[in-house]
Design a protein around this motif. Structure first.
Motif, PDB file in Angstrom:
ATOM      1  N   PRO A  75     -14.552  25.627 -44.496  1.00 47.08           N
ATOM      2  CA  PRO A  75     -14.451  26.783 -45.353  1.00 47.08           C
ATOM      3  C   PRO A  75     -13.341  27.744 -44.133  1.00 47.08           C
ATOM      4  N   ARG A  95     -15.187  28.607 -54.865  1.00 48.92           N
ATOM      5  CA  ARG A  95     -15.843  28.612 -54.068  1.00 48.92           C
ATOM      6  C   ARG A  95     -17.105  27.690 -54.204  1.00 48.92           C
ATOM      7  N   ASP A  96     -18.414  27.657 -52.769  1.00 54.85           N
ATOM      8  CA  ASP A  96     -18.617  26.420 -53.345  1.00 54.85           C
ATOM      9  C   ASP A  96     -19.681  25.887 -54.333  1.00 54.85           C
ATOM     10  N   VAL A 101     -12.107  31.492 -57.659  1.00 54.82           N
ATOM     11  CA  VAL A 101     -12.128  32.834 -56.447  1.00 54.82           C
ATOM     12  C   VAL A 101     -10.381  34.397 -56.883  1.00 54.82           C
ATOM     13  N   VAL A 120     -12.239  29.258 -48.070  1.00 57.99           N
ATOM     14  CA  VAL A 120     -13.181  28.374 -49.500  1.00 57.99           C
ATOM     15  C   VAL A 120     -12.844  26.935 -48.845  1.00 57.99           C
TER      16      VAL A 120
END
Length: 148
Positions: A75, A95-96, A101, A120
């Protein structure tokens, strides 16, 4: 994690996905199915530094439902640019869990950095305006991203 182990883990994560040739002139990348609400996306997966650096360079067009999913190892604030990229693109930083975002529009053949607003590990490039035309904004979710 070693490069070989990382690639093997990614391949295992993609095993249930549909794999197809991604490019006519260049390395074949795995293609996976993603969804954004009711919209289906066929995403080429770029996971190595070389694949990510090349991205969608030198292509003259991109089918409407096709994109490229960039899978960074760690990230961080990820930034994209458009050197040698001939088509305008929009990039969604994810995001995971697949939540968008921020989305940035990128002009062809420029080296302006377009960055995520938070750390990210994933970004999705689509034709310019693709997200906006479908009402997808930060907070929307892209489903089907392989687990790391």
């Amino acid at each position: 994690m070693s490069r070989g182990l990382y690639r093997a883990a990614l391949a295992l994560g993609l095993a249930c996905a549909s794999l197809a040739p991604a490019r006519a002139n260049g390395p074949e990348l795995p293609v996976i199915a993603l969804t954004a609400g009711m919209y289906r996306i066929e995403a080429e997966v770029a996971a190595t530094p070389q694949e990510m650096q090349t991205g969608l360079m030198h292509r003259e067009s991109l089918p409407d439902s096709r994109g490229m999913l960039f899978m960074f190892r760690q990230p961080g604030t990820q930034c994209m640019w458009m050197r040698n990229t001939l088509i305008p693109l929009s990039v969604a930083f994810l995001r995971d869990d697949g939540t968008i975002v921020n989305i940035e529009d990128m002009a062809p053949q420029t080296e302006t950095s377009h960055c995520s607003t938070e750390p990210v590990r994933t970004a999705l490039e689509m034709n310019a305006g693709w997200f906006d035309k479908r009402g997808l904004k930060p907070g929307a979710t892209i489903r089907g991203i392989p687990m790391r």
